[in-house]
Design a protein around this motif. Structure first.
Motif, short mmCIF file in Angstrom:
data_model
loop_
_atom_site.label_atom_id
_atom_site.label_comp_id
_atom_site.label_asym_id
_atom_site.label_seq_id
_atom_site.Cartn_x
_atom_site.Cartn_y
_atom_site.Cartn_z
N ALA A 12 20.32 8.21 31.94
CA ALA A 12 20.52 9.42 32.78
C ALA A 12 22.27 9.69 33.28
CB ALA A 12 19.69 9.49 33.58
N ASN A 13 22.92 9.60 32.64
CA ASN A 13 24.39 9.52 33.27
C ASN A 13 24.50 11.31 33.21
OD1 ASN A 13 24.49 10.60 30.70
ND2 ASN A 13 26.09 8.90 29.86
N ILE A 14 24.25 11.94 34.28
CA ILE A 14 24.28 13.01 34.76
C ILE A 14 25.46 12.84 36.17
CG2 ILE A 14 23.56 15.10 35.96
CD1 ILE A 14 20.97 14.80 34.41
N SER A 15 26.71 13.98 36.10
CA SER A 15 27.24 13.68 36.83
C SER A 15 27.06 14.56 38.11
CB SER A 15 28.63 14.07 36.45
OG SER A 15 29.91 14.29 37.33
N VAL A 63 31.08 34.18 36.18
CA VAL A 63 32.11 33.12 36.34
C VAL A 63 30.89 32.46 37.11
CG1 VAL A 63 32.87 32.08 38.60
CG2 VAL A 63 33.82 34.31 37.06
N GLY A 64 29.81 32.51 37.49
CA GLY A 64 28.70 31.38 38.18
C GLY A 64 27.69 31.08 37.07
N VAL A 65 27.05 31.47 36.57
CA VAL A 65 26.90 31.49 35.09
C VAL A 65 27.61 30.34 34.21
CG1 VAL A 65 26.57 32.03 32.56
CG2 VAL A 65 25.38 33.22 35.01
N LEU A 66 29.25 30.76 34.20
CA LEU A 66 30.65 29.16 33.93
C LEU A 66 30.45 28.39 34.32
CD1 LEU A 66 32.90 32.24 32.69
CD2 LEU A 66 31.27 30.93 31.16
N CYS A 67 29.49 28.44 35.90
CA CYS A 67 29.93 27.30 37.00
C CYS A 67 28.63 26.02 36.31
CB CYS A 67 29.96 27.37 37.58
SG CYS A 67 31.67 27.89 38.19
N MET A 68 28.16 26.67 35.82
CA MET A 68 26.42 26.39 35.99
C MET A 68 26.44 25.29 34.44
SD MET A 68 23.93 28.68 37.63
CE MET A 68 24.32 30.39 36.73
N LEU A 69 27.37 25.95 33.74
CA LEU A 69 27.05 25.44 31.90
C LEU A 69 27.52 23.62 31.61
CD1 LEU A 69 28.47 27.95 29.88
CD2 LEU A 69 26.69 27.67 30.18
N PRO A 70 28.49 23.03 32.36
CA PRO A 70 28.20 21.76 31.94
C PRO A 70 27.06 20.74 31.99
CG PRO A 70 30.44 22.69 33.48
CD PRO A 70 29.43 23.77 33.00
N PHE A 71 26.80 21.02 33.87
CA PHE A 71 25.55 20.69 34.20
C PHE A 71 24.44 20.44 32.98
CE2 PHE A 71 21.57 20.55 36.74
CZ PHE A 71 21.45 19.05 36.18
N HIS A 72 23.79 21.53 32.20
CA HIS A 72 22.89 21.99 31.28
C HIS A 72 23.91 21.93 30.57
CE1 HIS A 72 20.65 24.94 34.52
NE2 HIS A 72 21.74 24.99 35.27
N LYS A 73 24.23 21.75 30.32
CA LYS A 73 24.62 21.27 28.65
C LYS A 73 24.47 19.17 29.03
CE LYS A 73 28.71 19.95 25.45
NZ LYS A 73 30.49 20.56 25.39
N GLN A 74 24.81 18.93 29.75
CA GLN A 74 24.41 17.47 30.65
C GLN A 74 23.30 17.06 30.24
OE1 GLN A 74 26.18 15.81 33.52
NE2 GLN A 74 27.66 14.81 32.29
N VAL A 75 21.56 18.21 30.57
CA VAL A 75 20.96 17.53 30.88
C VAL A 75 19.23 18.28 29.52
CG1 VAL A 75 18.20 18.74 31.82
CG2 VAL A 75 20.30 18.19 33.42
N ALA A 77 21.90 17.89 26.65
CA ALA A 77 22.12 16.09 25.62
C ALA A 77 20.93 14.85 26.15
CB ALA A 77 23.00 16.03 26.12
N LEU A 78 20.12 15.30 28.10
CA LEU A 78 19.67 14.27 27.88
C LEU A 78 18.42 14.57 27.33
CD1 LEU A 78 19.64 11.29 29.19
CD2 LEU A 78 18.63 12.32 31.68
#
Length: 97
Positions: A12-15, A63-75, A77-78
């Motif tokens: 788990a390499n979540i930033s 903008v809030g939804v766009l801010c949430m996308l990278p974290f959810h993309k990592q989750v 992928a894991l």
């Protein structure tokens, strides 16, 4: 008999930075939702005096939804890695006939 290798479990390499950005994004979405509520129920939002455009809460929410996308993309992928690992374990544990 064939020698099967044990698959390695995914790491788990979540930033932490993506997690903080996700929290900021959630706060923006909540703020925009509350602003929409105030505009519809009381005809005055908290930020209405600073913005002349009537649809500004939707921009804040976007903008809030766009801010949430990278974290959810990592989750996600894991999650895909874990599912692949489970498939490999199931394939390894099958008996040889």
């Amino acid at each position: 008999m064939t020698d099967k290798q044990t698959p390695t479990p995914p790491t788990a390499n979540i930033s932490l930075w993506w997690l903080l950005l996700d929290i900021i994004g959630m706060a923006l979405v909540v703020l925009a939702g509350y602003e929409i509520y105030l505009i519809n129920e009381k005809n005055a939002g908290m930020l209405a005096e600073y913005f002349s455009w009537p649809h500004y809460p939707w921009v804040i929410m976007g903008v809030g939804v766009l801010c949430m996308l990278p974290f959810h993309k990592q989750v996600f992928a894991l999650f895909r890695k874990v599912k692949q690992y489970q498939k490999e374990l199931a394939k390894k544990d099958r008996p040889d006939f």
